[in-house]
Design an enzyme around this catalytic site. Sequence first.
Site, PDB file in Angstrom:
ATOM      1  N   CYS A  74       7.394   4.994  -2.490  1.00  0.00           N
ATOM      2  CA  CYS A  74       8.342   5.740  -3.428  1.00  0.00           C
ATOM      3  C   CYS A  74       7.387   6.488  -4.645  1.00  0.00           C
ATOM      4  O   CYS A  74       7.865   7.595  -4.856  1.00  0.00           O
ATOM      5  CB  CYS A  74       9.047   4.416  -4.550  1.00  0.00           C
ATOM      6  SG  CYS A  74      10.128   3.979  -3.577  1.00  0.00           S
ATOM      7  N   HIS A 113       9.894   2.633   7.208  1.00  0.00           N
ATOM      8  CA  HIS A 113       9.507   4.115   7.915  1.00  0.00           C
ATOM      9  C   HIS A 113       9.345   4.037   9.391  1.00  0.00           C
ATOM     10  O   HIS A 113       9.159   2.802   9.821  1.00  0.00           O
ATOM     11  CB  HIS A 113       7.896   4.465   7.115  1.00  0.00           C
ATOM     12  CG  HIS A 113       7.014   3.340   7.432  1.00  0.00           C
ATOM     13  ND1 HIS A 113       7.256   1.908   6.452  1.00  0.00           N
ATOM     14  CD2 HIS A 113       5.984   3.158   8.275  1.00  0.00           C
ATOM     15  CE1 HIS A 113       6.198   1.277   6.789  1.00  0.00           C
ATOM     16  NE2 HIS A 113       5.460   1.707   7.981  1.00  0.00           N
TER      17      HIS A 113
HETATM   18  P1  AMP Z   1       3.276  -0.329   8.556  1.00  0.00           P
HETATM   19  O1  AMP Z   1       1.913  -0.895   9.155  1.00  0.00           O
HETATM   20  O2  AMP Z   1       4.417  -0.197   9.576  1.00  0.00           O
HETATM   21  O3  AMP Z   1       3.957  -0.655   7.261  1.00  0.00           O
HETATM   22  O4  AMP Z   1       2.762   0.923   8.362  1.00  0.00           O
HETATM   23  C1  AMP Z   1       2.119   1.640   7.041  1.00  0.00           C
HETATM   24  C2  AMP Z   1       1.481   2.664   7.328  1.00  0.00           C
HETATM   25  O5  AMP Z   1       1.179   3.444   6.099  1.00  0.00           O
HETATM   26  C3  AMP Z   1      -0.082   2.282   8.093  1.00  0.00           C
HETATM   27  O6  AMP Z   1      -0.235   3.139   9.108  1.00  0.00           O
HETATM   28  C4  AMP Z   1      -1.009   3.213   6.765  1.00  0.00           C
HETATM   29  O7  AMP Z   1      -1.998   3.720   7.375  1.00  0.00           O
HETATM   30  C5  AMP Z   1      -0.074   4.056   5.943  1.00  0.00           C
HETATM   31  N1  AMP Z   1      -0.324   4.385   4.702  1.00  0.00           N
HETATM   32  C6  AMP Z   1      -0.774   3.455   3.765  1.00  0.00           C
HETATM   33  N2  AMP Z   1      -0.994   4.203   2.670  1.00  0.00           N
HETATM   34  C7  AMP Z   1      -0.679   5.573   2.751  1.00  0.00           C
HETATM   35  C8  AMP Z   1      -0.817   6.743   2.004  1.00  0.00           C
HETATM   36  N3  AMP Z   1      -0.988   6.820   0.883  1.00  0.00           N
HETATM   37  N4  AMP Z   1      -0.602   8.006   2.652  1.00  0.00           N
HETATM   38  C9  AMP Z   1      -0.508   7.858   3.829  1.00  0.00           C
HETATM   39  N5  AMP Z   1      -0.249   6.970   4.716  1.00  0.00           N
HETATM   40  C10 AMP Z   1      -0.421   5.650   4.201  1.00  0.00           C
END
Ligand code: AMP
Length: 106
Positions: free
Chosen positions: A7, A96
């Site tokens: 968010c 996502h």
């Molecule tokens: P999930 O494990 O499916 O919840 O994926 C979350 C993803 O968000 C992971 O692959 C992280 O590397 C990514 N992530 C976390 N923080 C950020 C951020 N600030 N910008 C871009 N990606 C992020």
Amino acid sequence: MADCIFCKIINGDFGTEFVHENEYAVVFKDINPKADIHLLVVPKLHVESLNELNDENLLGKLMMTVKEVTQKLGIKSYKTLINTGKEAGQEVFHLHIHILSGKMKF
Ligand code: AMP
């Protein structure tokens, strides 16, 4: 949601560059890429995970966003992934869709 990192990204708090945006979603690069190309399609509406999603239209809009951004960037072959729940690897509790293309790092 005040304490949701996605968010905050959608709100522009971190200055994250969006590679694509439409009425329903933003798309940005994963900070810790697991493939040569690793994008995240994130709905503007805060929904914790697929388990909490009630709007079937939103899922359709998100998948169409996958198509839009891959076509825009010329990505012809890719995987999509939705992690649902901690034990399945979900780390960020804002729904996502991962887009992974090229050489995978897992
Ligand atoms: P999930 O494990 O499916 O919840 O994926 C979350 C993803 O968000 C992971 O692959 C992280 O590397 C990514 N992530 C976390 N923080 C950020 C951020 N600030 N910008 C871009 N990606 C992020």
